[in-house]
Design an enzyme around this catalytic site. Structure first.
Site, PDB file in Angstrom:
ATOM      1  N   LYS A 124      36.092  30.012  -9.703  1.00  0.00           N
ATOM      2  CA  LYS A 124      36.797  28.805  -9.247  1.00  0.00           C
ATOM      3  C   LYS A 124      37.369  28.028 -10.420  1.00  0.00           C
ATOM      4  CE  LYS A 124      34.970  27.718  -4.706  1.00  0.00           C
ATOM      5  NZ  LYS A 124      34.216  26.768  -3.888  1.00  0.00           N
ATOM      6  N   LYS A 207      38.232  38.943  -1.362  1.00  0.00           N
ATOM      7  CA  LYS A 207      37.552  38.343  -0.213  1.00  0.00           C
ATOM      8  C   LYS A 207      38.542  37.549   0.655  1.00  0.00           C
ATOM      9  CE  LYS A 207      35.150  34.594  -0.765  1.00  0.00           C
ATOM     10  NZ  LYS A 207      34.189  33.523  -1.078  1.00  0.00           N
ATOM     11  N   LYS A 210      39.512  30.815   2.796  1.00  0.00           N
ATOM     12  CA  LYS A 210      40.337  29.710   3.288  1.00  0.00           C
ATOM     13  C   LYS A 210      41.236  29.170   2.184  1.00  0.00           C
ATOM     14  CE  LYS A 210      35.904  27.270   3.353  1.00  0.00           C
ATOM     15  NZ  LYS A 210      34.799  27.132   4.275  1.00  0.00           N
TER      16      LYS A 210
HETATM   17  P1  TYM Z   1      31.545  28.697   2.423  1.00  0.00           P
HETATM   18  O1  TYM Z   1      31.893  27.415   3.066  1.00  0.00           O
HETATM   19  O2  TYM Z   1      32.465  29.267   1.399  1.00  0.00           O
HETATM   20  O3  TYM Z   1      31.341  29.802   3.535  1.00  0.00           O
HETATM   21  C1  TYM Z   1      30.496  29.588   4.649  1.00  0.00           C
HETATM   22  C2  TYM Z   1      29.791  30.862   5.041  1.00  0.00           C
HETATM   23  O4  TYM Z   1      30.753  31.876   5.334  1.00  0.00           O
HETATM   24  C3  TYM Z   1      30.483  33.032   4.553  1.00  0.00           C
HETATM   25  N1  TYM Z   1      31.764  33.662   4.207  1.00  0.00           N
HETATM   26  C4  TYM Z   1      32.039  34.951   4.402  1.00  0.00           C
HETATM   27  N2  TYM Z   1      31.315  35.947   4.936  1.00  0.00           N
HETATM   28  C5  TYM Z   1      31.886  37.154   4.994  1.00  0.00           C
HETATM   29  N3  TYM Z   1      33.156  37.411   4.552  1.00  0.00           N
HETATM   30  C6  TYM Z   1      33.912  36.438   4.011  1.00  0.00           C
HETATM   31  N4  TYM Z   1      35.164  36.684   3.604  1.00  0.00           N
HETATM   32  C7  TYM Z   1      33.357  35.140   3.918  1.00  0.00           C
HETATM   33  N5  TYM Z   1      33.824  33.945   3.441  1.00  0.00           N
HETATM   34  C8  TYM Z   1      32.833  33.063   3.627  1.00  0.00           C
HETATM   35  C9  TYM Z   1      29.774  32.522   3.321  1.00  0.00           C
HETATM   36  O5  TYM Z   1      29.019  33.539   2.692  1.00  0.00           O
HETATM   37  C10 TYM Z   1      28.907  31.429   3.898  1.00  0.00           C
HETATM   38  O6  TYM Z   1      27.721  31.961   4.445  1.00  0.00           O
HETATM   39  N6  TYM Z   1      28.010  27.402  -0.816  1.00  0.00           N
HETATM   40  C11 TYM Z   1      28.281  27.703   0.562  1.00  0.00           C
HETATM   41  C12 TYM Z   1      27.938  26.560   1.515  1.00  0.00           C
HETATM   42  C13 TYM Z   1      26.548  26.042   1.382  1.00  0.00           C
HETATM   43  C14 TYM Z   1      25.382  26.671   1.863  1.00  0.00           C
HETATM   44  C15 TYM Z   1      24.334  25.756   1.538  1.00  0.00           C
HETATM   45  C16 TYM Z   1      25.124  27.879   2.489  1.00  0.00           C
HETATM   46  C17 TYM Z   1      26.199  24.847   0.826  1.00  0.00           C
HETATM   47  N7  TYM Z   1      24.870  24.664   0.918  1.00  0.00           N
HETATM   48  C18 TYM Z   1      23.003  26.065   1.856  1.00  0.00           C
HETATM   49  C19 TYM Z   1      23.804  28.169   2.820  1.00  0.00           C
HETATM   50  C20 TYM Z   1      22.755  27.272   2.499  1.00  0.00           C
HETATM   51  C21 TYM Z   1      29.758  27.983   0.700  1.00  0.00           C
HETATM   52  O7  TYM Z   1      30.570  27.583  -0.083  1.00  0.00           O
HETATM   53  O8  TYM Z   1      30.063  28.641   1.847  1.00  0.00           O
END
Ligand code: TYM
Length: 348
Positions: A124, A207, A210
């Site tokens: 990032k 990947k 968004k």
């Molecule tokens: P975030 O918001 O990027 O994504 C949310 C969830 O979606 C999954 N994900 C995917 N899974 C499969 N293929 C993809 N292309 C894909 N893109 C996103 C992510 O793995 C995630 O499970 N840091 C985390 C948010 C977070 C969190 C937490 C998660 C903050 N605190 C505590 C679990 C526990 C994040 O940025 O996810």
């Protein structure tokens, strides 16, 4: 420093926590890697706590009105996908101050070296690392706090969050060792199913995200049926027909991705899909995938649209969830203050 302790992890009751950032619209990757599985977990009889992590979102600039909109839209996606606020706790992070409080404690537990190895930060920040926010660097320690403020034991996520969960384990172990307690569980990442890493529709090595500048690279949960079908028809592929075994997909990332997406949407394994479509051309497979995607996603999109007509109702659900989350996290964080040696005197 106290003696290291052996942590008998069996002493922690199972509890699931996971979160999604409202930093943009949700994608098919979020749905298959996270949301769909959150709903399955809700039905397994374990307490489930789900969060729109708005404090994580502002580690990169967010327009305030858009952040509010995206937080509500994310909550609507949870509800539309099948999260029942009576059975799961659903809230937005900033309404429960325990996250920020424990996040600070963990900033003092996590080591600079650990944080510097986080690949998502490096990706990032890119060449711009002098100019990104301090919050972006500290982000994984807030994520550990999200989970451990509830002593959650299981965290369903997509593959991209694995390293952050390993850091969460390291933070829990170091806290327990430093203070000579068996206070925090060492969490289990739950990364399972056919679509733990949904890839871009334009480049099977990247990947689906968004934040990708190309809207054609992803399916958004707000896309209508026509748009979904068009994006799948235009998805990058190769000229070969589908093979008759998974091995045959090894060097075909785009084909592999579409097979995985089909499998996850249908609730099948990738092997089953390959068995059904061995020898099929993409001219056959893509329309079948488009039909399946529309059948599964359209009801969710329509329900999200319906829920978004009544933002006050979404806020009410988030407020109610926050009160329930707070009731679990407050005593845990208060105990952390006691363990660390902070005075909490009665207010007179
Ligand atoms: P975030 O918001 O990027 O994504 C949310 C969830 O979606 C999954 N994900 C995917 N899974 C499969 N293929 C993809 N292309 C894909 N893109 C996103 C992510 O793995 C995630 O499970 N840091 C985390 C948010 C977070 C969190 C937490 C998660 C903050 N605190 C505590 C679990 C526990 C994040 O940025 O996810």
């Amino acid at each position: 420093m106290a003696e290291p302790v052996q942590t008998p992890q069996a002493s922690f009751a199972p509890r699931i926590f996971s979160g999604i950032q409202p930093s943009g619209g949700l994608t098919l990757g979020n749905y298959l890697g996270a949301l769909k599985r959150f709903v399955e977990k809700q039905d397994e009889g374990i307490e489930t706590i789900y969060c729109m992590v708005d404090m994580h979102a502002i580690t990169v600039w967010q327009d305030p009105a858009k952040l509010r909109q995206q937080t509500r839209e994310g909550a609507a996606a949870f509800l539309a996908a099948g999260i029942d606020p009576a059975r799961s706790i659903l809230f937005n992070q900033s309404q429960v101050s325990a996250h920020a409080e424990l996040g600070w404690i963990f900033n003092c537990i996590a080591r600079m070296g650990w944080m510097s190895r986080m690949t998502q930060f490096k990706d990032k920040a890119g060449k711009n690392s002098e100019n990104v926010s301090l919050g972006l660097f500290a982000y994984p320690s807030l994520m550990a706090a999200d989970i451990l403020a509830y002593k959650a034991t299981h965290v369903p996520v997509g593959e991209d969050q694995k390293q952050h969960l390993e850091l969460t384990r390291d933070i829990a172990i170091k806290f327990n060792n430093d203070y000579g307690v068996n206070f925090f569980p060492v969490v289990e990442p739950v990364i399972e199913g056919a679509a733990t890493r949904v890839m871009s529709l334009r480049d099977g090595t990247k990947k689906m995200s968004k934040s990708d500048p190309s809207d054609q690279s992803r399916i958004n949960l707000t896309d209508d049926a026509d748009t979904i079908a068009k994006k799948i028809r235009k998805a990058k592929t190769d000229p070969e027909p589908l093979p008759d075994s998974l091995d045959g997909l090894k060097d075909r990332p785009e084909a592999r991705n579409l097979v995985n997406i089909y499998a996850a949407l249908a609730g099948h394994t990738a092997e089953q899909v390959i068995r059904d479509y061995a020898g099929a051309q993409f001219g056959t497979f893509k329309p079948a995938l488009a039909d399946l995607a529309v059948a599964k996603l359209e009801p969710i999109t329509l329900e999200m649209n319906r829920l978004m007509q009544d933002p006050a109702e979404i806020d009410r659900i988030l407020g109610q969830g926050a009160a329930r989350a707070e009731a679990i996290a407050r005593p845990i964080v208060d105990q952390v203050y006691d363990i660390v040696g902070m005075i909490r005197a009665p207010r007179t």
